[in-house]
Design a protein around this motif. Sequence first.
Motif, PDB file in Angstrom:
ATOM      1  N   VAL A   3      59.069   8.200  38.226  1.00 22.79           N
ATOM      2  CA  VAL A   3      59.349   7.699  39.579  1.00 22.79           C
ATOM      3  C   VAL A   3      58.711   6.321  39.695  1.00 22.79           C
ATOM      4  N   LEU A   4      59.508   5.360  40.133  1.00 16.38           N
ATOM      5  CA  LEU A   4      59.035   3.989  40.296  1.00 16.38           C
ATOM      6  C   LEU A   4      58.887   3.656  41.776  1.00 16.38           C
ATOM      7  N   VAL A   5      57.745   3.085  42.130  1.00 18.03           N
ATOM      8  CA  VAL A   5      57.552   2.494  43.443  1.00 18.03           C
ATOM      9  C   VAL A   5      57.658   0.980  43.254  1.00 18.03           C
ATOM     10  N   ALA A   6      58.730   0.394  43.778  1.00 16.29           N
ATOM     11  CA  ALA A   6      58.974  -1.046  43.625  1.00 16.29           C
ATOM     12  C   ALA A   6      58.901  -1.693  45.002  1.00 16.29           C
ATOM     13  N   THR A   7      57.843  -2.463  45.245  1.00 19.57           N
ATOM     14  CA  THR A   7      57.615  -3.020  46.580  1.00 19.57           C
ATOM     15  C   THR A   7      57.132  -4.461  46.488  1.00 19.57           C
ATOM     16  N   GLU A   8      57.979  -5.385  46.946  1.00 18.74           N
ATOM     17  CA  GLU A   8      57.520  -6.767  47.081  1.00 18.74           C
ATOM     18  C   GLU A   8      56.362  -6.833  48.069  1.00 18.74           C
ATOM     19  N   LYS A   9      56.490  -6.099  49.178  1.00 18.27           N
ATOM     20  CA  LYS A   9      55.397  -5.941  50.142  1.00 18.27           C
ATOM     21  C   LYS A   9      54.797  -4.557  49.898  1.00 18.27           C
ATOM     22  N   PRO A  10      53.655  -4.474  49.236  1.00 19.97           N
ATOM     23  CA  PRO A  10      53.132  -3.174  48.799  1.00 19.97           C
ATOM     24  C   PRO A  10      52.769  -2.249  49.950  1.00 19.97           C
ATOM     25  N   PHE A  11      52.792  -0.968  49.652  1.00 20.59           N
ATOM     26  CA  PHE A  11      52.215   0.015  50.545  1.00 20.59           C
ATOM     27  C   PHE A  11      50.697  -0.186  50.591  1.00 20.59           C
ATOM     28  N   ALA A  12      50.067   0.321  51.632  1.00 16.87           N
ATOM     29  CA  ALA A  12      48.610   0.342  51.683  1.00 16.87           C
ATOM     30  C   ALA A  12      48.090   1.192  50.525  1.00 16.87           C
ATOM     31  N   ALA A  13      46.894   0.879  50.076  1.00 13.30           N
ATOM     32  CA  ALA A  13      46.320   1.583  48.926  1.00 13.30           C
ATOM     33  C   ALA A  13      46.269   3.084  49.159  1.00 13.30           C
ATOM     34  N   VAL A  14      45.914   3.501  50.382  1.00 14.61           N
ATOM     35  CA  VAL A  14      45.836   4.928  50.665  1.00 14.61           C
ATOM     36  C   VAL A  14      47.216   5.573  50.596  1.00 14.61           C
ATOM     37  N   LEU A  33      55.427  -1.183  40.670  1.00 15.66           N
ATOM     38  CA  LEU A  33      55.773  -2.606  40.585  1.00 15.66           C
ATOM     39  C   LEU A  33      55.527  -3.191  41.969  1.00 15.66           C
ATOM     40  N   GLU A  34      54.419  -3.907  42.114  1.00 18.36           N
ATOM     41  CA  GLU A  34      54.018  -4.424  43.415  1.00 18.36           C
ATOM     42  C   GLU A  34      53.974  -5.949  43.405  1.00 18.36           C
ATOM     43  N   TYR A  36      56.114  -8.224  43.286  1.00 20.67           N
ATOM     44  CA  TYR A  36      56.921  -8.973  42.338  1.00 20.67           C
ATOM     45  C   TYR A  36      57.677 -10.075  43.075  1.00 20.67           C
ATOM     46  N   THR A  37      57.939 -11.147  42.378  1.00 20.59           N
ATOM     47  CA  THR A  37      58.568 -12.313  43.008  1.00 20.59           C
ATOM     48  C   THR A  37      59.943 -12.631  42.436  1.00 20.59           C
ATOM     49  N   ASP A  38      60.323 -11.935  41.387  1.00 25.95           N
ATOM     50  CA  ASP A  38      61.598 -12.210  40.725  1.00 25.95           C
ATOM     51  C   ASP A  38      62.342 -10.894  40.525  1.00 25.95           C
ATOM     52  N   LYS A  39      63.618 -10.901  40.846  1.00 25.90           N
ATOM     53  CA  LYS A  39      64.435  -9.704  40.667  1.00 25.90           C
ATOM     54  C   LYS A  39      64.421  -9.234  39.218  1.00 25.90           C
ATOM     55  N   ALA A  40      64.263 -10.168  38.288  1.00 24.12           N
ATOM     56  CA  ALA A  40      64.218  -9.818  36.862  1.00 24.12           C
ATOM     57  C   ALA A  40      63.091  -8.840  36.562  1.00 24.12           C
ATOM     58  N   ASP A  41      62.002  -8.926  37.325  1.00 24.77           N
ATOM     59  CA  ASP A  41      60.884  -8.000  37.123  1.00 24.77           C
ATOM     60  C   ASP A  41      61.308  -6.569  37.430  1.00 24.77           C
ATOM     61  N   LEU A  42      62.090  -6.418  38.494  1.00 26.42           N
ATOM     62  CA  LEU A  42      62.583  -5.089  38.858  1.00 26.42           C
ATOM     63  C   LEU A  42      63.578  -4.593  37.817  1.00 26.42           C
ATOM     64  N   LEU A  43      64.481  -5.455  37.395  1.00 21.09           N
ATOM     65  CA  LEU A  43      65.483  -5.059  36.408  1.00 21.09           C
ATOM     66  C   LEU A  43      64.833  -4.604  35.105  1.00 21.09           C
ATOM     67  N   ALA A  44      63.693  -5.200  34.786  1.00 21.40           N
ATOM     68  CA  ALA A  44      63.027  -4.894  33.516  1.00 21.40           C
ATOM     69  C   ALA A  44      62.368  -3.517  33.513  1.00 21.40           C
ATOM     70  N   VAL A  45      61.943  -3.042  34.682  1.00 17.87           N
ATOM     71  CA  VAL A  45      61.172  -1.789  34.694  1.00 17.87           C
ATOM     72  C   VAL A  45      61.969  -0.589  35.199  1.00 17.87           C
ATOM     73  N   VAL A  46      63.156  -0.830  35.728  1.00 15.73           N
ATOM     74  CA  VAL A  46      63.897   0.256  36.363  1.00 15.73           C
ATOM     75  C   VAL A  46      64.758   1.040  35.377  1.00 15.73           C
ATOM     76  N   SER A  47      64.832   0.578  34.150  1.00 20.14           N
ATOM     77  CA  SER A  47      65.808   1.138  33.204  1.00 20.14           C
ATOM     78  C   SER A  47      65.609   2.615  32.882  1.00 20.14           C
ATOM     79  N   ASP A  48      64.355   3.093  32.900  1.00 24.92           N
ATOM     80  CA  ASP A  48      64.115   4.470  32.441  1.00 24.92           C
ATOM     81  C   ASP A  48      63.600   5.389  33.536  1.00 24.92           C
ATOM     82  N   VAL A  49      63.772   5.005  34.816  1.00 22.40           N
ATOM     83  CA  VAL A  49      63.219   5.845  35.878  1.00 22.40           C
ATOM     84  C   VAL A  49      64.293   6.750  36.469  1.00 22.40           C
ATOM     85  N   ASP A  50      63.847   7.913  36.925  1.00 20.91           N
ATOM     86  CA  ASP A  50      64.755   8.893  37.520  1.00 20.91           C
ATOM     87  C   ASP A  50      64.788   8.788  39.040  1.00 20.91           C
ATOM     88  N   GLY A  51      63.662   8.349  39.615  1.00 26.57           N
ATOM     89  CA  GLY A  51      63.564   8.197  41.060  1.00 26.57           C
ATOM     90  C   GLY A  51      62.991   6.841  41.404  1.00 26.57           C
TER      91      GLY A  51
END
Length: 305
Positions: A3-14, A33-34, A36-51
């Motif tokens: 499961v990937l959490v991809a947030t340009e604006k991150p959730f609070a640590a808690v 993935l917190e 991040y400033t480039d869509k390429a960063d998301l494309l690079a890490v999303v390949s193997d996630v189920d959620g």
Amino acid sequence: MKVLVATEKPFAAVAVEGIRQVVETAGYELKLLEKYTDKADLLAVVSDVDGLIIRSDKVDAEVLDAAKNLKVVVRAGAGYDNIDLAAATSHGVVAENTPGQNSNAVAELVFGMTIMAARNMYAGTSGFELKGKHIGIQAFGQVGRNVARIAKGFGMEVRALDPFCPDSAMADAGVTPVHNVEELYADNLFVSIHIPATKDTIGSIGYDLITRMPKGGVLINTARKEVIDETGLAKALEDRTDLKYVADVKPGNAEELEQRFAGRVFFTPKKMGAQTAEANINAGIAAANQVVAFLRDGVDRFRVN
């Protein structure tokens, strides 16, 4: 499963720790993935996630093409126009939102801006009180219901328009049903907008509706900027010097409006209706629970595609 959490604006640590606990307790791996400033960063890490859990991050066909294993994406929040629903469906991906988790936070912001408008943007001049005034709520979902609850606490008279909500549900909440949008705008000093941006609602609120508002009317928008006809809004503010517009969604012509109608318009610097610690935590953990429920048991109660 991952499961990937991809947030340009991150959730609070808690919130992240709460998400981690939900995901890892279910036996799944959590990836982050917190900021991040480039869509390429998301494309690079999303390949193997189920959620996938997102906030305002965009999930379009390109992201879905890259996410070969993706089964479910959950937007932590009520709005989901940052997900390409047709593309998700064509890729066999379930899209969900987390309705209700941010609703109190948004409703409280409505009244922060409402009071500011009633007190002339705190300019030091004489304003007016909310008690006894009429407020119309455009869409009686989770946020609208919280707006009604708070409005009644101020002693306001509450009306609402929502073709998908039975009159009986409004009556049970102590709210008077309204059955056409022209009446909503004509009969309420305040109108609070909570409709989604769809092909039917985009640009639907313009000059004709806004100028129906009573003298001194205040229009409050914490929904989507796209539902406003911005040219019509500007003309309405020009022709009706008694009207005010306050929004948590800065319009495309914000600079023009601020220059021309100073003291009668206000926009938050960024969309912040859900920007409270409580809403951040609630939405994040709800999203994690929904991802796990789908991956483990196929539960898709909050599916939007």
